[in-house]
Every structure is written in C-alpha cells, then in structure tokens.
Enzyme design. Structure first.
Site, PDB file in Angstrom:
ATOM      1  N   HIS A 136      -4.530  -5.363   2.638  1.00 19.27           N
ATOM      2  CA  HIS A 136      -3.399  -4.473   2.351  1.00 19.27           C
ATOM      3  C   HIS A 136      -3.848  -3.403   1.341  1.00 19.27           C
ATOM      4  O   HIS A 136      -4.583  -3.714   0.395  1.00 19.27           O
ATOM      5  CB  HIS A 136      -2.213  -5.279   1.794  1.00 19.27           C
ATOM      6  CG  HIS A 136      -0.947  -4.485   1.765  1.00 19.27           C
ATOM      7  ND1 HIS A 136      -0.684  -3.576   0.759  1.00 19.27           N
ATOM      8  CD2 HIS A 136       0.085  -4.417   2.625  1.00 19.27           C
ATOM      9  CE1 HIS A 136       0.485  -3.000   1.004  1.00 19.27           C
ATOM     10  NE2 HIS A 136       0.977  -3.489   2.138  1.00 19.27           N
ATOM     11  N   GLU A 175      -2.243   1.684   8.305  1.00 16.54           N
ATOM     12  CA  GLU A 175      -1.360   1.740   7.132  1.00 16.54           C
ATOM     13  C   GLU A 175      -1.948   2.698   6.096  1.00 16.54           C
ATOM     14  O   GLU A 175      -2.696   2.274   5.216  1.00 16.54           O
ATOM     15  CB  GLU A 175      -1.226   0.307   6.590  1.00 16.54           C
ATOM     16  CG  GLU A 175      -0.491   0.222   5.308  1.00 16.54           C
ATOM     17  CD  GLU A 175       0.613  -0.815   5.307  1.00 16.54           C
ATOM     18  OE1 GLU A 175       1.316  -0.955   6.314  1.00 16.54           O
ATOM     19  OE2 GLU A 175       0.762  -1.452   4.266  1.00 16.54           O
TER      20      GLU A 175
HETATM   21  C1  PEP Z   1       3.821  -2.395   3.306  1.00 16.96           C
HETATM   22  O1  PEP Z   1       4.054  -2.900   2.235  1.00 16.96           O
HETATM   23  O2  PEP Z   1       2.942  -2.858   4.030  1.00 16.96           O
HETATM   24  C2  PEP Z   1       4.596  -1.217   3.726  1.00 16.96           C
HETATM   25  C3  PEP Z   1       4.306  -0.618   4.838  1.00 16.96           C
HETATM   26  O3  PEP Z   1       5.600  -0.850   2.896  1.00 16.96           O
HETATM   27  P1  PEP Z   1       6.808   0.175   3.227  1.00 16.96           P
HETATM   28  O4  PEP Z   1       7.366  -0.225   4.567  1.00 16.96           O
HETATM   29  O5  PEP Z   1       7.759  -0.037   2.138  1.00 16.96           O
HETATM   30  O6  PEP Z   1       6.219   1.537   3.261  1.00 16.96           O
END
Ligand code: PEP
Length: 233
Positions: free
Chosen positions: A95, A153
């Site tokens: 992450h 992400e």
């Molecule tokens: C996450 O924590 O993986 C994330 C995508 O957070 P958010 O949806 O709040 O952007």
C-alpha cells in the site's frame, strides 16, 4: 468475470462497531446485486472479532499487510499462517501509505507477494506504475498471475492526501493496459478517491474489475451504494 471491492479500513479504532453496521448494510444491498465480491480488511487487532461478525454475512476477510517471513524473531510482524488461522483469505500488499511511512521497498513487496501465494492467500498488490509491478512479480511463476489482484493506486489520488482527486478515467485505462501487458491473467482494480458517484465511469468497457476503497468503505450507506454500482444488479 466477478467484480471485486476491497474495503481498506486503515487504522480505524471504530472498526468493531463498524463491522456490525457494515456487514448488515452491505448484505442488504448484495441481495439484489450480482457478480461482486466484497472483502473487508480491518486493522490486525480486529481481524478475529470482525471475522466472527462477517462470518454470517459471507463477506471474506483480508489483512492490510503481512510479513514475508513464516516465523521466527520478527518482533511486531504477522506471519501469513497467522492470518490464515484468523480466517483471512486476502491480504493487501505494498500500500502506498506503507511504502511512504514505513519504508516498504519493492524488494519487500516482492517477498510478501511470494509468501502470500505460498500460503494460499490472495494478494492485492498496490502499484503506482509498471516498474513497481515488474519488481513485485520478480520470481513469481506466470502460472500464478491469475491468482493476483493488482490495484493501480496512485498515492496522489488517495482521498486522505491533501488536494487528492481521483485519477482521470483515461489515465486509469492507459495504465491498466500497460500493467495488463505484464500480467494479462491478473485482475486489475483501481484505488484512489473512489465513491458511489464515480465508480461507474471506471468500470466502463472493462477498464478495471473493481476497486480498492479507503474512505468510502467507512461509511456503510455510501459503501453499500458503491458496491451496488460495482455489481451487475
Ligand atoms: C486506500 O486507502 O487504499 C484508498 C484508495 O483510499 P481512498 O479510497 O480513501 O482514496
């Protein structure tokens, strides 16, 4: 293909109460929504209790991280087998918050990914670019790619970052195409400020098969709507 929503509850001390409300709320919405699997990833100390609560809802449990080591002198770490024993089926790896705050390297993510596959956990590996995915997959047999979920992400899109905005759908489509060329049999998700409002646009034309969701997963109503938007109901 089944769609997937991974709820990342991050470090939320209210996870226990939330599990009860959320399990009921999502379950109600899932009754008339098809083809979407929802995985709940609470903080480590709540895995057992949340897992018990979710058992009746049929929602799989996941963890937010794990060690690449199987056992031994690794104070503060949690082994894959310990997650399995608590009923976890999934684990989020790499992450962006861990990469940034805890110095998680590509080498570490690769070790964890291989350990997760070995333990029979479904890895949800977060990457921001092609290089990160290539490094995460080092030494992983191509025949295992189908078991891996890859979340594109970008750290700048995570809602808790100042000024964060979701990535543009075109940007997500292009990146997922590039990532898909490396691991065509993996499942691709998008994460970064996803909500019930914008989910639909990312699912168009099979751009991604689902989402990794932080903030919106902590609001049961909003989250249930997001799940409904992601499914085929
Ligand atoms: C996450 O924590 O993986 C994330 C995508 O957070 P958010 O949806 O709040 O952007």
């Amino acid at each position: 293909m089944e769609r997937l929503v991974i709820a990342n509850w991050k470090m939320n001390p209210k996870s226990l109460n939330l599990a009860i409300v959320l399990a009921g709320s999502v379950k109600r919405h899932l009754r008339d929504t098809h083809g979407v699997r929802v995985v709940i990833c609470p903080p480590f100390p709540y895995l057992a209790a949340v897992g018990r609560q979710l058992k009746r809802s049929g929602l799989p449990l996941g963890a937010q991280d794990m060690s690449s080591e199987e056992e031994g002198a690794h104070t503060g770490q949690v082994a894959p087998a310990m997650l399995k024993a608590l009923g976890c089926a999934f684990v989020i790896l790499g992450h962006p918050e861990l990469r940034r705050e805890s110095g998680e390297t590509d080498f570490m993510v690769n070790g964890k990914l291989r350990a997760a596959l070995k333990a029979g956990l479904v890895p949800v590996v977060c990457v921001e670019n092609v290089a990160q995915l290539m490094k995460a997959l080092k030494g992983v047999s191509k025949s295992s790619y189908g078991k891996i979920k890859v979340a594109y992400e970008p750290s700048w899109a995570i809602s808790t970052r100042k000024g964060a905005k979701p990535a543009r759908p075109n940007e997500v489509r292009k990146m997922v195409q590039r990532l898909g060329a490396i691991a065509p049999s993996a499942t691709f998700l998008y994460g970064g400020s996803v909500s019930a409002k914008n989910a639909g646009v990312f699912l168009k034309k099979g751009m991604v098969q689902g989402f990794l969701v932080g903030q919106a997963s902590l609001k049961p109503r909003e989250f249930a709507h997001l799940v409904k938007k992601t499914g085929f109901g």
